[in-house]
Design an enzyme around this catalytic site. Structure first.
Site, PDB file in Angstrom:
ATOM      1  N   ASN A  95      -4.349  -0.504  11.815  1.00  0.00           N
ATOM      2  CA  ASN A  95      -4.244  -0.814  13.248  1.00  0.00           C
ATOM      3  C   ASN A  95      -5.513  -0.416  13.998  1.00  0.00           C
ATOM      4  O   ASN A  95      -6.002  -1.152  14.857  1.00  0.00           O
ATOM      5  CB  ASN A  95      -3.012  -0.128  13.829  1.00  0.00           C
ATOM      6  CG  ASN A  95      -1.743  -0.804  13.352  1.00  0.00           C
ATOM      7  OD1 ASN A  95      -1.413  -1.896  13.788  1.00  0.00           O
ATOM      8  ND2 ASN A  95      -1.033  -0.172  12.425  1.00  0.00           N
ATOM      9  N   LYS A 138       2.985   4.322  17.908  1.00  0.00           N
ATOM     10  CA  LYS A 138       1.590   4.782  17.772  1.00  0.00           C
ATOM     11  C   LYS A 138       0.653   3.687  17.297  1.00  0.00           C
ATOM     12  O   LYS A 138      -0.558   3.750  17.540  1.00  0.00           O
ATOM     13  CB  LYS A 138       1.510   6.022  16.882  1.00  0.00           C
ATOM     14  CG  LYS A 138       2.000   5.846  15.442  1.00  0.00           C
ATOM     15  CD  LYS A 138       0.976   5.276  14.498  1.00  0.00           C
ATOM     16  CE  LYS A 138       1.615   4.870  13.188  1.00  0.00           C
ATOM     17  NZ  LYS A 138       0.721   4.193  12.255  1.00  0.00           N
ATOM     18  N   ALA A 179      -1.607   5.985   3.360  1.00  0.00           N
ATOM     19  CA  ALA A 179      -1.287   5.820   1.937  1.00  0.00           C
ATOM     20  C   ALA A 179      -2.474   6.174   1.051  1.00  0.00           C
ATOM     21  O   ALA A 179      -2.326   6.849   0.027  1.00  0.00           O
ATOM     22  CB  ALA A 179      -0.840   4.381   1.687  1.00  0.00           C
ATOM     23  N   LYS A 205       7.071   0.987   9.838  1.00  0.00           N
ATOM     24  CA  LYS A 205       6.757   1.417  11.211  1.00  0.00           C
ATOM     25  C   LYS A 205       6.620   0.193  12.115  1.00  0.00           C
ATOM     26  O   LYS A 205       5.506  -0.176  12.518  1.00  0.00           O
ATOM     27  CB  LYS A 205       5.488   2.266  11.198  1.00  0.00           C
ATOM     28  CG  LYS A 205       5.689   3.603  10.465  1.00  0.00           C
ATOM     29  CD  LYS A 205       4.413   4.405  10.385  1.00  0.00           C
ATOM     30  CE  LYS A 205       4.660   5.788   9.793  1.00  0.00           C
ATOM     31  NZ  LYS A 205       3.424   6.564   9.623  1.00  0.00           N
ATOM     32  N   GLY A 207       5.385   9.900   9.716  1.00  0.00           N
ATOM     33  CA  GLY A 207       4.462  11.003   9.977  1.00  0.00           C
ATOM     34  C   GLY A 207       3.034  10.544   9.745  1.00  0.00           C
ATOM     35  O   GLY A 207       2.795   9.362   9.498  1.00  0.00           O
ATOM     36  N   SER A 239      -6.851   3.637   9.027  1.00  0.00           N
ATOM     37  CA  SER A 239      -5.692   2.980   9.659  1.00  0.00           C
ATOM     38  C   SER A 239      -5.998   1.509   9.898  1.00  0.00           C
ATOM     39  O   SER A 239      -7.018   1.165  10.508  1.00  0.00           O
ATOM     40  CB  SER A 239      -5.356   3.664  10.987  1.00  0.00           C
ATOM     41  OG  SER A 239      -4.684   2.764  11.845  1.00  0.00           O
ATOM     42  N   SER A 245       0.816  -1.210   0.000  1.00  0.00           N
ATOM     43  CA  SER A 245       0.000   0.000   0.000  1.00  0.00           C
ATOM     44  C   SER A 245       0.856   1.269   0.000  1.00  0.00           C
ATOM     45  O   SER A 245       0.622   2.200  -0.774  1.00  0.00           O
ATOM     46  CB  SER A 245      -0.906  -0.034   1.237  1.00  0.00           C
ATOM     47  OG  SER A 245      -1.676   1.112   1.306  1.00  0.00           O
TER      48      SER A 245
HETATM   49  N1  LIG Z   1      -0.072   1.916   4.284  1.00  0.00           N
HETATM   50  C1  LIG Z   1       0.175   3.034   4.936  1.00  0.00           C
HETATM   51  O1  LIG Z   1      -0.681   3.931   5.017  1.00  0.00           O
HETATM   52  C2  LIG Z   1       1.506   3.230   5.575  1.00  0.00           C
HETATM   53  C3  LIG Z   1       2.336   2.164   5.872  1.00  0.00           C
HETATM   54  N2  LIG Z   1       3.523   2.380   6.502  1.00  0.00           N
HETATM   55  C4  LIG Z   1       4.391   1.274   6.866  1.00  0.00           C
HETATM   56  O2  LIG Z   1       4.968   0.723   5.688  1.00  0.00           O
HETATM   57  C5  LIG Z   1       5.253  -0.673   5.882  1.00  0.00           C
HETATM   58  C6  LIG Z   1       4.646  -1.429   4.718  1.00  0.00           C
HETATM   59  O3  LIG Z   1       3.255  -1.232   4.825  1.00  0.00           O
HETATM   60  P1  LIG Z   1       2.235  -1.370   3.641  1.00  0.00           P
HETATM   61  O4  LIG Z   1       2.835  -1.056   2.327  1.00  0.00           O
HETATM   62  O5  LIG Z   1       1.054  -0.595   4.008  1.00  0.00           O
HETATM   63  O6  LIG Z   1       1.917  -2.934   3.761  1.00  0.00           O
HETATM   64  P2  LIG Z   1       1.042  -3.867   2.835  1.00  0.00           P
HETATM   65  O7  LIG Z   1       0.498  -4.947   3.660  1.00  0.00           O
HETATM   66  O8  LIG Z   1       0.120  -3.040   2.036  1.00  0.00           O
HETATM   67  O9  LIG Z   1       2.122  -4.456   1.818  1.00  0.00           O
HETATM   68  C7  LIG Z   1       3.219  -5.178   2.239  1.00  0.00           C
HETATM   69  C8  LIG Z   1       4.012  -5.601   1.016  1.00  0.00           C
HETATM   70  O10 LIG Z   1       5.116  -6.390   1.447  1.00  0.00           O
HETATM   71  C9  LIG Z   1       5.185  -7.566   0.671  1.00  0.00           C
HETATM   72  N3  LIG Z   1       5.727  -8.635   1.487  1.00  0.00           N
HETATM   73  C10 LIG Z   1       5.063  -9.467   2.309  1.00  0.00           C
HETATM   74  N4  LIG Z   1       5.917 -10.339   2.865  1.00  0.00           N
HETATM   75  C11 LIG Z   1       7.130 -10.057   2.371  1.00  0.00           C
HETATM   76  C12 LIG Z   1       8.405 -10.634   2.549  1.00  0.00           C
HETATM   77  N5  LIG Z   1       8.601 -11.663   3.370  1.00  0.00           N
HETATM   78  N6  LIG Z   1       9.442 -10.088   1.885  1.00  0.00           N
HETATM   79  C13 LIG Z   1       9.266  -9.030   1.093  1.00  0.00           C
HETATM   80  N7  LIG Z   1       8.074  -8.454   0.877  1.00  0.00           N
HETATM   81  C14 LIG Z   1       7.016  -8.966   1.511  1.00  0.00           C
HETATM   82  C15 LIG Z   1       3.764  -7.849   0.217  1.00  0.00           C
HETATM   83  O11 LIG Z   1       3.765  -8.558  -0.999  1.00  0.00           O
HETATM   84  C16 LIG Z   1       3.220  -6.444   0.039  1.00  0.00           C
HETATM   85  O12 LIG Z   1       3.470  -6.003  -1.274  1.00  0.00           O
HETATM   86  C17 LIG Z   1       4.626  -1.045   7.244  1.00  0.00           C
HETATM   87  O13 LIG Z   1       5.633  -1.090   8.206  1.00  0.00           O
HETATM   88  C18 LIG Z   1       3.674   0.108   7.531  1.00  0.00           C
HETATM   89  O14 LIG Z   1       3.533   0.334   8.916  1.00  0.00           O
HETATM   90  C19 LIG Z   1       3.950   3.631   6.797  1.00  0.00           C
HETATM   91  C20 LIG Z   1       3.180   4.712   6.504  1.00  0.00           C
HETATM   92  C21 LIG Z   1       1.890   4.601   5.887  1.00  0.00           C
HETATM   93  O1  LIG Z   2       1.214   4.736   9.624  1.00  0.00           O
HETATM   94  C1  LIG Z   2       0.191   4.974   9.041  1.00  0.00           C
HETATM   95  C2  LIG Z   2      -0.302   6.342   8.823  1.00  0.00           C
HETATM   96  O2  LIG Z   2       0.609   7.292   9.277  1.00  0.00           O
HETATM   97  C3  LIG Z   2      -0.645   3.852   8.549  1.00  0.00           C
HETATM   98  O3  LIG Z   2      -1.248   3.286   9.636  1.00  0.00           O
HETATM   99  P1  LIG Z   2      -1.781   1.783   9.579  1.00  0.00           P
HETATM  100  O4  LIG Z   2      -0.595   0.908   9.364  1.00  0.00           O
HETATM  101  O5  LIG Z   2      -2.473   1.583  10.882  1.00  0.00           O
HETATM  102  O6  LIG Z   2      -2.733   1.733   8.408  1.00  0.00           O
END
Ligand SMILES: NC(=O)C1=CN([C@@H]2O[C@H](COP(=O)(O)OP(=O)(O)OC[C@H]3O[C@@H](n4cnc5c(N)ncnc54)[C@H](O)[C@@H]3O)[C@@H](O)[C@H]2O)C=CC1
Ligand SMILES: O=C(CO)COP(=O)(O)O
EC number: 1.1.1.94
Length: 339
Positions: free
Chosen positions: A253, A188, A137, A105, A133, A251, A10
């Site tokens: 979480n 958080k 997404a 995060k 921050g 979110s 995401s």
């Molecule tokens: N989505 C959001 O709004 C935000 C997310 N984050 C942080 O970014 C990080 C990633 O989150 P998202 O993109 O939202 O997660 P997501 O669940 O949307 O995507 C995770 C990605 O990682 C891949 N993946 C899964 N297992 C894997 C592995 N073993 N090796 C490599 N890749 C693997 C998946 O195929 C997927 O494309 C998290 O730590 C999240 O807290 C930070 C800010 C905003």
């Molecule tokens: O870190 C985030 C927004 O700042 C995204 O939060 P979630 O992982 O809970 O969706």
């Protein structure tokens, strides 16, 4: 410049789209070859933001070496559990001196390591920064005006990240206190779960405000034990991220907490969301860390009892209301104990 984004979930997908909108060349590493093929043929990531056109400047690939070969900046956006393995895999292919930025995060269980520490261990000698921050997404994908923090002791890396990602809808502020910015983003998530749970139980606004404010107090207490500056939590990566994730159903979480409050089990809640919600893992790690360091974190303690001790949330809330008296704002926070 050439921006390589590792992780097409995401957040990685959206950051790739931002860099492409800023006219940079972008390579986007996908966990599976199938995902890369789909993104290249459809011009979007149908799994995450189907409405978001990624732009002609983006090439999705499942080949890590190819993804970073031309990189001027590498953005790592994978779940915390995958960070160490991905970094070890990519390390041999990184161009000399390229800047590495984590958006993840979460905390690594082995050694209670922050993601910047995980990256530094696997890729020694490279400048490392953290982007954190109030950054849902889905809202960046819709170009809602968003602010974030790029934290690194390395000024050139901060400048590079701002050049890569800043534009009319995304503004990056700079910080040097990387540890607090990173801890803010990770901690958080715990309170977002608590807040979603509280909302499902239809607590009042007074209760939500108390929960979020006391969350800040106990986050600050832990951060100062770990060498961070709690004042940093007054910025976007602390208060800002707490506000958005403790109040928005976008979110993941928060939604885990909400679903638990609706009577779902943890397994059911996580399956229904289908994306990474780092807070559960972080709760377990922080709960153990707080006990080891003897840091008072009553909300962490209470949420742990609810989720892992199957104790009713209302009962735990009543117990929190009757805890030993403390002052509201603690100006002198305990520092990290000696080595
Ligand atoms: N989505 C959001 O709004 C935000 C997310 N984050 C942080 O970014 C990080 C990633 O989150 P998202 O993109 O939202 O997660 P997501 O669940 O949307 O995507 C995770 C990605 O990682 C891949 N993946 C899964 N297992 C894997 C592995 N073993 N090796 C490599 N890749 C693997 C998946 O195929 C997927 O494309 C998290 O730590 C999240 O807290 C930070 C800010 C905003
Ligand atoms: O870190 C985030 C927004 O700042 C995204 O939060 P979630 O992982 O809970 O969706």
């Amino acid at each position: 410049m050439h921006v390589s984004v590792i992780g097409a979930g995401s957040f990685g997908t959206v950051l790739a789209s931002v860099a492409a909108a800023n006219q940079h060349r972008v390579s986007l590493w996908c966990h599976t070859a199938e995902q890369a093929r789909t993104i290249n043929t459809q011009g979007c990531n149908p799994r995450y933001h189907p409405e978001l056109t990624l732009g002609a400047g983006i090439l999705a690939t499942h080949d890590l070496a190819a993804c970073v070969a031309e990189a001027d900046l590498v953005i790592l956006s994978v779940p915390s559990k995958a960070m160490a393995a991905v970094c070890r895999q990519v390390a041999p292919y990184l161009p000399a001196g390229v800047g590495l930025i984590s958006t993840t995060k979460g905390i690594q269980a082995d050694g209670f390591l922050l993601m910047s520490e995980v990256i530094e261990a696997a890729c020694p000698g490279y400048p490392v920064g953290v982007l954190s921050g109030p950054n849902l997404a889905a809202e960046i994908a819709q170009r809602h005006l968003t602010a974030s923090v790029i934290a690194s002791p390395d000024g050139s890396l901060r400048d590079l990240a701002r050049a890569a990602l800043s534009n009319k809808y995304l503004r990056l502020y700079s910080a040097t206190d990387r540890i607090s910015v990173e801890l803010g983003g990770s901690l958080k998530n715990i309170y977002a779960i608590a807040s979603g749970l509280a909302a499902a139980l239809q607590v009042g606004s007074n209760t939500q405000a108390a929960l979020i404010t006391r969350a800040l107090a106990e986050m600050s207490r832990l951060a100062s034990y770990l060498g961070g500056n709690p004042m940093t939590f007054l910025g976007l990566a602390g208060v800002g991220d707490l506000m958005v994730t403790c109040t928005s159903p976008l979110s993941r979480n928060y939604r885990v907490g909400w679903l638990l409050g609706q009577g779902k089990t943890l397994v059911e809640a996580e399956a229904e969301i289908g994306q990474v919600a780092e807070g559960i893992n972080t709760l377990e790690l922080v709960h153990a860390k707080a006990q080891a360091l003897d840091v008072v974190m009553p909300i962490v303690e209470g949420l742990h009892e609810v989720i892992f001790g199957q104790r009713p949330a209302r009962q735990v809330a009543v117990k929190l209301m009757q805890a030993a008296h403390t002052s509201d704002v603690e100006f002198v926070l305990p520092r990290k104990p000696g080595p």
